[in-house]
Design an enzyme around this catalytic site. Structure first.
Site, PDB file in Angstrom:
ATOM      1  N   TYR A   1       0.749  -1.020   0.016  1.00  0.00           N
ATOM      2  CA  TYR A   1      -0.008   0.059  -0.087  1.00  0.00           C
ATOM      3  C   TYR A   1       0.844   1.010   0.091  1.00  0.00           C
ATOM      4  CZ  TYR A   1       0.825   1.115   4.929  1.00  0.00           C
ATOM      5  OH  TYR A   1       1.388   1.227   6.133  1.00  0.00           O
ATOM      6  N   CYS A   2       0.147   2.320  -0.269  1.00  0.00           N
ATOM      7  CA  CYS A   2       0.869   3.593  -0.234  1.00  0.00           C
ATOM      8  C   CYS A   2       0.003   4.620   0.215  1.00  0.00           C
ATOM      9  CB  CYS A   2       1.751   4.075  -1.495  1.00  0.00           C
ATOM     10  SG  CYS A   2       0.242   4.383  -2.801  1.00  0.00           S
ATOM     11  N   ARG A   3      -0.243   5.734  -0.198  1.00  0.00           N
ATOM     12  CA  ARG A   3      -1.179   6.861   0.190  1.00  0.00           C
ATOM     13  C   ARG A   3      -2.420   6.786  -0.456  1.00  0.00           C
ATOM     14  NH1 ARG A   3      -3.614  11.607  -0.251  1.00  0.00           N
ATOM     15  NH2 ARG A   3      -2.740  11.766  -2.445  1.00  0.00           N
TER      16      ARG A   3
ATOM     17  N   ILE B   1      -3.378   4.174   2.208  1.00  0.00           N
ATOM     18  CA  ILE B   1      -3.795   4.348   3.663  1.00  0.00           C
ATOM     19  C   ILE B   1      -4.985   5.194   3.868  1.00  0.00           C
ATOM     20  CG2 ILE B   1      -2.436   6.163   4.075  1.00  0.00           C
ATOM     21  CD1 ILE B   1      -1.585   4.464   6.960  1.00  0.00           C
TER      22      ILE B   1
END
Length: 107
Positions: free
Chosen positions: A69-71, A97
């Site tokens: 995952y990332c932002r 996230i």
């Protein structure tokens, strides 16, 4: 939905895997600054721009389940694709996230 050698899943599907599987890595591919402010519990950090050089020494088992995952989901797609290119066989990308509603570790 498998494209570029990895599978795209929803945050809900990722949470189900975290709850049901024993051997997996949650991979955060944001910057250290972002990670330090907030991250998913037990996530390890390899910023997306360091995946090529660092994955081999940190992610030893290429068949292990890796949840990325990332932002917002853009960097995690790039990182998941890079991991697949490097020969990782069980990569699942679950977006950002900002869409994660299951609690995080915050500063």
């Amino acid at each position: 939905n498998t494209s570029n050698g990895y599978e795209q899943i929803t945050p809900d599907e990722a949470k189900m895997l975290m709850d049901s599987e024993d051997d997996f890595i949650i991979l955060d591919v944001r910057t250290k600054e972002e990670y330090d402010i907030e991250h998913i519990n037990n996530a390890i950090l390899i910023p997306d721009f360091e995946i090529m050089e660092k994955a081999g020494s940190i992610l030893m088992d290429k068949d292990q389940l890796i949840l990325v995952y990332c932002r917002s989901g853009r960097r995690s797609k790039n990182a998941a694709s890079t991991l697949a290119t490097l020969g990782y066989t069980n990569v699942k990308e679950f977006g950002g996230i900002i869409d994660w509603k299951y609690g995080t570790i915050t500063k």
